[in-house]
Design an enzyme around this catalytic site. Structure first.
Site, PDB file in Angstrom:
ATOM      1  N   ASP A   1       0.655  -1.118   0.037  1.00 48.17           N
ATOM      2  CA  ASP A   1      -0.121  -0.050  -0.053  1.00 48.17           C
ATOM      3  C   ASP A   1       0.910   1.134  -0.075  1.00 48.17           C
ATOM      4  OD1 ASP A   1       1.006   0.293   2.674  1.00 48.17           O
ATOM      5  OD2 ASP A   1      -1.001   0.384   3.532  1.00 48.17           O
TER       6      ASP A   1
ATOM      7  N   CYS B   1       3.515  -3.121   3.874  1.00 52.80           N
ATOM      8  CA  CYS B   1       2.505  -1.877   4.321  1.00 52.80           C
ATOM      9  C   CYS B   1       3.535  -1.101   5.333  1.00 52.80           C
ATOM     10  CB  CYS B   1       1.186  -2.496   4.602  1.00 52.80           C
ATOM     11  SG  CYS B   1       1.011  -3.306   6.050  1.00 52.80           S
ATOM     12  N   GLY B   2       2.514  -0.387   6.044  1.00 50.71           N
ATOM     13  CA  GLY B   2       3.144   0.393   7.158  1.00 50.71           C
ATOM     14  C   GLY B   2       4.043  -0.312   8.221  1.00 50.71           C
ATOM     15  N   THR B   3       3.107  -1.253   8.625  1.00 52.69           N
ATOM     16  CA  THR B   3       3.681  -2.402   9.690  1.00 52.69           C
ATOM     17  C   THR B   3       3.878  -3.526   9.317  1.00 52.69           C
ATOM     18  OG1 THR B   3       1.376  -2.985  10.033  1.00 52.69           O
ATOM     19  CG2 THR B   3       2.199  -1.123  11.463  1.00 52.69           C
ATOM     20  N   GLY B   4       3.257  -4.091   8.085  1.00 51.92           N
ATOM     21  CA  GLY B   4       3.413  -5.402   7.549  1.00 51.92           C
ATOM     22  C   GLY B   4       2.159  -6.389   8.215  1.00 51.92           C
ATOM     23  N   ILE B   5       1.505  -5.676   9.008  1.00 48.65           N
ATOM     24  CA  ILE B   5       0.647  -6.546   9.704  1.00 48.65           C
ATOM     25  C   ILE B   5      -0.548  -6.653   9.010  1.00 48.65           C
ATOM     26  CG2 ILE B   5      -1.072  -6.563  11.887  1.00 48.65           C
ATOM     27  CD1 ILE B   5       1.560  -5.143  13.389  1.00 48.65           C
ATOM     28  N   GLY B   6      -1.331  -5.552   8.651  1.00 46.23           N
ATOM     29  CA  GLY B   6      -2.488  -5.474   7.810  1.00 46.23           C
ATOM     30  C   GLY B   6      -2.297  -6.440   6.376  1.00 46.23           C
TER      31      GLY B   6
ATOM     32  N   HIS C   1      10.376 -24.000   8.996  1.00 42.12           N
ATOM     33  CA  HIS C   1       9.386 -24.621   9.649  1.00 42.12           C
ATOM     34  C   HIS C   1       7.932 -24.409   9.200  1.00 42.12           C
ATOM     35  CE1 HIS C   1      12.080 -25.205  13.561  1.00 42.12           C
ATOM     36  NE2 HIS C   1      12.648 -25.670  12.252  1.00 42.12           N
TER      37      HIS C   1
ATOM     38  N   HIS D   1       7.669 -30.703  10.717  1.00 45.28           N
ATOM     39  CA  HIS D   1       7.302 -29.626  10.142  1.00 45.28           C
ATOM     40  C   HIS D   1       6.027 -29.841   9.206  1.00 45.28           C
ATOM     41  CE1 HIS D   1      10.051 -27.883  12.757  1.00 45.28           C
ATOM     42  NE2 HIS D   1      11.138 -28.572  12.187  1.00 45.28           N
TER      43      HIS D   1
HETATM   44  C1  RB5 Z   1      -1.802   2.427   6.110  1.00 48.30           C
HETATM   45  O1  RB5 Z   1      -1.756   3.817   7.177  1.00 48.30           O
HETATM   46  C2  RB5 Z   1      -1.310   1.488   7.378  1.00 48.30           C
HETATM   47  O2  RB5 Z   1      -2.595   1.648   8.607  1.00 48.30           O
HETATM   48  C3  RB5 Z   1      -1.016   0.389   6.686  1.00 48.30           C
HETATM   49  O3  RB5 Z   1       0.220   0.563   5.760  1.00 48.30           O
HETATM   50  C4  RB5 Z   1      -0.661  -0.702   7.609  1.00 48.30           C
HETATM   51  O4  RB5 Z   1       0.428  -0.336   8.596  1.00 48.30           O
HETATM   52  C5  RB5 Z   1      -1.569  -1.729   8.305  1.00 48.30           C
HETATM   53  O5  RB5 Z   1      -1.663  -2.630   8.803  1.00 48.30           O
END
Ligand code: RB5
Length: 148
Positions: free
Chosen positions: A8, A65-70, A98, A133
């Site tokens: 993103d 993404c910003g965190t890689g989480i979403g 694994h 595994h």
């Molecule tokens: C976008 O602002 C941010 O929410 C997205 O890049 C990401 O970090 C979500 O997990």
């Protein structure tokens, strides 16, 4: 390898650096965007890359993404995808060895470009160990088959 990439707006700079790095190494990159800094919704791009991995059009995928989480959570909603959000090289190696992860996700606001490229190399240069595994990955697939 043929590798899917997606990001993103929060992951654009790191995705661009990863793309350049992979192409320099001789990999074929399929870039599912985004390619501008306009604000977008990460699930839209994650889904496209994850589908290409799940359908075998690409061998693995790298998301940013910003965190890689979403973007990683979204990818894991596609059947057959095992995506790990990683911020260090040990985890990148282990998730291939694994978990047989077929995608990884990175956070540009968390991980610098130097470490990000090392994480990508650690993941791509590792192999699934199979054995006990495989049994565990099969159990993940069984959960997926029951619930998705
Ligand atoms: C976008 O602002 C941010 O929410 C997205 O890049 C990401 O970090 C979500 O997990």
């Amino acid at each position: 390898m043929k590798i899917a990439l997606a990001c993103d707006h929060g992951g654009l700079n790191l995705k661009s650096a990863i793309k350049k790095h992979l192409e320099k190494l001789g990999h074929e990159v399929v870039d599912f965007g985004t390619n501008t800094s306009d604000s977008v919704d990460y699930p839209d791009f994650s889904e496209k890359a994850a589908n290409s991995v799940a359908e075998g059009q690409t061998e693995c995928g790298i998301l940013v993404c910003g965190t890689g989480i979403g973007i990683g959570i979204a990818a894991n909603k596609v059947k057959g995808i095992r995506c790990a959000t990683v911020g260090d090289t040990f985890s990148a190696r282990m998730t291939k060895a694994h978990n047989n992860a077929n995608m990884i996700a990175l956070g540009e606001r968390v991980t610098g470009i130097g470490l990000g490229l090392d994480i990508v190399d650690a993941y791509l240069n590792s192999s699934f160990e199979g054995g006990r595994h495989q049994n565990r990955v099969d159990k993940i697939t069984a959960i997926e088959n029951k619930n998705l």
